[in-house]
Design a protein around this motif. Structure first.
Motif, short mmCIF file in Angstrom:
data_model
loop_
_atom_site.label_atom_id
_atom_site.label_comp_id
_atom_site.label_asym_id
_atom_site.label_seq_id
_atom_site.Cartn_x
_atom_site.Cartn_y
_atom_site.Cartn_z
N ASP A 39 0.83 -1.21 0.00
CA ASP A 39 0.00 0.00 0.00
C ASP A 39 0.87 1.26 0.00
O ASP A 39 0.58 2.23 -0.72
CB ASP A 39 -0.93 -0.02 1.21
CG ASP A 39 -2.01 1.03 1.12
OD1 ASP A 39 -2.61 1.17 0.04
OD2 ASP A 39 -2.26 1.72 2.14
N GLU A 40 1.94 1.27 0.79
CA GLU A 40 2.86 2.41 0.81
C GLU A 40 3.55 2.57 -0.55
O GLU A 40 3.71 3.68 -1.04
CB GLU A 40 3.90 2.23 1.92
CG GLU A 40 3.35 2.40 3.31
CD GLU A 40 4.36 2.04 4.39
OE1 GLU A 40 5.53 1.76 4.06
OE2 GLU A 40 3.95 2.03 5.57
N ALA A 43 1.08 4.15 -2.92
CA ALA A 43 0.90 5.58 -2.64
C ALA A 43 2.09 6.38 -3.18
O ALA A 43 1.92 7.43 -3.81
CB ALA A 43 0.72 5.81 -1.14
N GLN A 47 2.10 9.22 -6.20
CA GLN A 47 2.65 10.56 -6.04
C GLN A 47 3.70 10.86 -7.11
O GLN A 47 3.72 11.94 -7.69
CB GLN A 47 3.27 10.72 -4.65
CG GLN A 47 2.26 10.80 -3.53
CD GLN A 47 2.93 10.82 -2.17
OE1 GLN A 47 4.14 10.60 -2.03
NE2 GLN A 47 2.14 11.08 -1.14
#
Length: 152
Positions: A39-40, A43, A47
């Motif tokens: 998930d990180e 993300a 970005q």
């Protein structure tokens, strides 16, 4: 593998249950950790993708700005150097010689004003003195040889 099977068979049913529970908890924790890292990563990737999209949208603006940009070293010409000298009250002229500038003829002038002019050349266009010969003449100096070049 035979050793592990034999070891497992020697365990009590209660021990087997506890070991299975511990393995399930361990597998659950590993899955949770993997999910968090995925998930990180997602993300961070989103970005980075957004930044790249923004940069691509700004690219035409940057290209136009670069086409209109003139490097400060190129803005300096013999005319500009002589005009700056006259603005600062120096009665001297330089002429271009293969990416360098040389003093046309010897001249008497004020040393602080000469230093101010040379400092301005460095700040504006990155031009510095490569050779300088002068003689002291009471309150002034007699500049006999001056050679300028772009700073490297």
């Amino acid at each position: 593998m035979i050793f592990l099977s034999g070891w497992w068979q020697t365990r009590q049913p209660r021990e087997r249950g506890l070991l299975l529970l511990a393995m399930l908890i361990g597998i659950g924790l590993l899955l949770q950790l993997s999910w968090q890292q995925a998930d990180e990563y997602r993300a961070r990737s989103l970005q980075a993708f957004a930044r790249e999209q923004q940069a691509l949208q700004l690219l035409p603006t940057w290209e136009a700005a670069l086409q209109n940009y003139r490097p400060s070293g190129e803005a300096s010409s013999t005319v500009a150097l002589n005009a700056l000298a006259q603005q600062q009250g120096l009665a001297l002229e330089v002429e271009a010689h293969q990416h360098r500038w040389q003093l046309k003829q010897a001249v008497t002038l004020s040393f602080p004003v000469l230093l101010q002019w040379l400092s301005e050349l460095d700040v504006r266009w990155g031009i510095e003195v490569s050779e300088l010969k002068m003689q002291r003449d009471k309150q002034h100096v007699r500049l006999t040889h001056l050679e300028l070049k772009h700073a490297e």
